[in-house]
Scaffold this active site. Sequence first.
Site, PDB file in Angstrom:
ATOM      1  N   MET A  30       0.835  -1.198   0.000  1.00 33.62           N
ATOM      2  CA  MET A  30       0.000   0.000   0.000  1.00 33.62           C
ATOM      3  C   MET A  30       0.876   1.256   0.000  1.00 33.62           C
ATOM      4  O   MET A  30       0.388   2.357   0.257  1.00 33.62           O
ATOM      5  CB  MET A  30      -0.959   0.002   1.191  1.00 33.62           C
ATOM      6  CG  MET A  30      -1.997  -1.101   1.126  1.00 33.62           C
ATOM      7  SD  MET A  30      -3.521  -0.774   2.040  1.00 33.62           S
ATOM      8  CE  MET A  30      -2.910  -0.578   3.705  1.00 33.62           C
ATOM      9  N   GLY A  31       2.163   1.063  -0.274  1.00 31.20           N
ATOM     10  CA  GLY A  31       3.044   2.209  -0.446  1.00 31.20           C
ATOM     11  C   GLY A  31       3.606   2.751   0.853  1.00 31.20           C
ATOM     12  O   GLY A  31       3.531   2.136   1.912  1.00 31.20           O
ATOM     13  N   HIS A  34       9.091   1.400   3.539  1.00 31.88           N
ATOM     14  CA  HIS A  34      10.130   1.392   4.559  1.00 31.88           C
ATOM     15  C   HIS A  34      11.021   0.183   4.301  1.00 31.88           C
ATOM     16  O   HIS A  34      10.835  -0.541   3.308  1.00 31.88           O
ATOM     17  CB  HIS A  34       9.527   1.362   5.974  1.00 31.88           C
ATOM     18  CG  HIS A  34       8.504   0.287   6.185  1.00 31.88           C
ATOM     19  ND1 HIS A  34       8.802  -1.059   6.140  1.00 31.88           N
ATOM     20  CD2 HIS A  34       7.162   0.360   6.447  1.00 31.88           C
ATOM     21  CE1 HIS A  34       7.709  -1.779   6.380  1.00 31.88           C
ATOM     22  NE2 HIS A  34       6.697  -0.942   6.557  1.00 31.88           N
ATOM     23  N   HIS A  37       9.335  -3.170   3.404  1.00 29.19           N
ATOM     24  CA  HIS A  37       8.913  -3.309   2.008  1.00 29.19           C
ATOM     25  C   HIS A  37      10.107  -3.602   1.103  1.00 29.19           C
ATOM     26  O   HIS A  37      10.043  -4.462   0.215  1.00 29.19           O
ATOM     27  CB  HIS A  37       8.248  -2.015   1.514  1.00 29.19           C
ATOM     28  CG  HIS A  37       6.964  -1.673   2.187  1.00 29.19           C
ATOM     29  ND1 HIS A  37       6.812  -0.546   2.965  1.00 29.19           N
ATOM     30  CD2 HIS A  37       5.759  -2.294   2.189  1.00 29.19           C
ATOM     31  CE1 HIS A  37       5.576  -0.489   3.424  1.00 29.19           C
ATOM     32  NE2 HIS A  37       4.916  -1.532   2.966  1.00 29.19           N
ATOM     33  N   GLY A 147       5.186  -9.880   3.958  1.00 32.55           N
ATOM     34  CA  GLY A 147       5.855  -9.803   5.241  1.00 32.55           C
ATOM     35  C   GLY A 147       5.148 -10.620   6.308  1.00 32.55           C
ATOM     36  O   GLY A 147       3.920 -10.722   6.317  1.00 32.55           O
TER      37      GLY A 147
END
Length: 282
Positions: A30-31, A34, A37, A147
């Site tokens: 979802m952008g 960090h 990601h 994740g």
Amino acid sequence: MEIISNPQELQTLCLMLRSEGKKIGLVPTMGYFHEGHLSLMDAARKQCDVLIVSLFVNPTQFGENEDLDAYPHDMERDSILAEEHGVDILFAPVRDDMYFDNHSTWVEVPDLAANLCGKSRPIHFRGVATVVTKLFMTAQPHVAVFGQKDWQQLAVIKRMVRDLNIPVDVQGHEIVREDSGLALSSRNVYLTEEEKAVAPNIQKGLQKMRDQVAAGESDAAKLKQDLAAFYAAAIPGSIIDYIEIVHPENINILKKVEDSALCAVALQVGKARLIDNLLIKV
């Protein structure tokens, strides 16, 4: 790196890539990237010829009074980071291209969504499973990396892929943490300095529970009670959404810790809802 917003354009391209024998990797996000990601991108990059990262704040997984409108975003920054980590295609659709006005088809995995986040966010995993299915159909990936901080989400997606015979290798990647032990999350930006100083106690509490189990305590009710007391003292002002000990695959609540067990927690710390977990092996 190419940026594509139209789902049909991406699907056509990916079908062509598959026909050419190219292995496609996908990292759904979802952008507001960090290091967590980025570690997923790096893990997928090693396994594929073409790496696709989706950037879409999925509205259907947010309930009423949640932070959909406030969810952090920075497309320019995310684009730079994605390209630096070897992303070939950044898929950044808009809501109207992902959901028609009369959208009425949903994917659900109710057994695995009954507890933990699914209990307090009843539509959340319906939205997650639906959008991930759409991403799989659009990007046509051979492998997709998620994740493990969202352990329940990973379990839901693995079951969905198994049950629907979707030909995607769904992989979990270990939690990436700050030096303090706080699990990285886009929502960490909501924390004040005072809150960020105590938030690492979420993981410290899970480690204390693991030590209790190692010392011989197996009663789940006792373990959860002690962890709740620790959080009340160590993270003042926080509100516990849940503390649960569950089976790591089917997410059923356990009364005794006798084999592998997942301790999962969710706490409201100021404006941030933070989740974390720890796999305990007896």
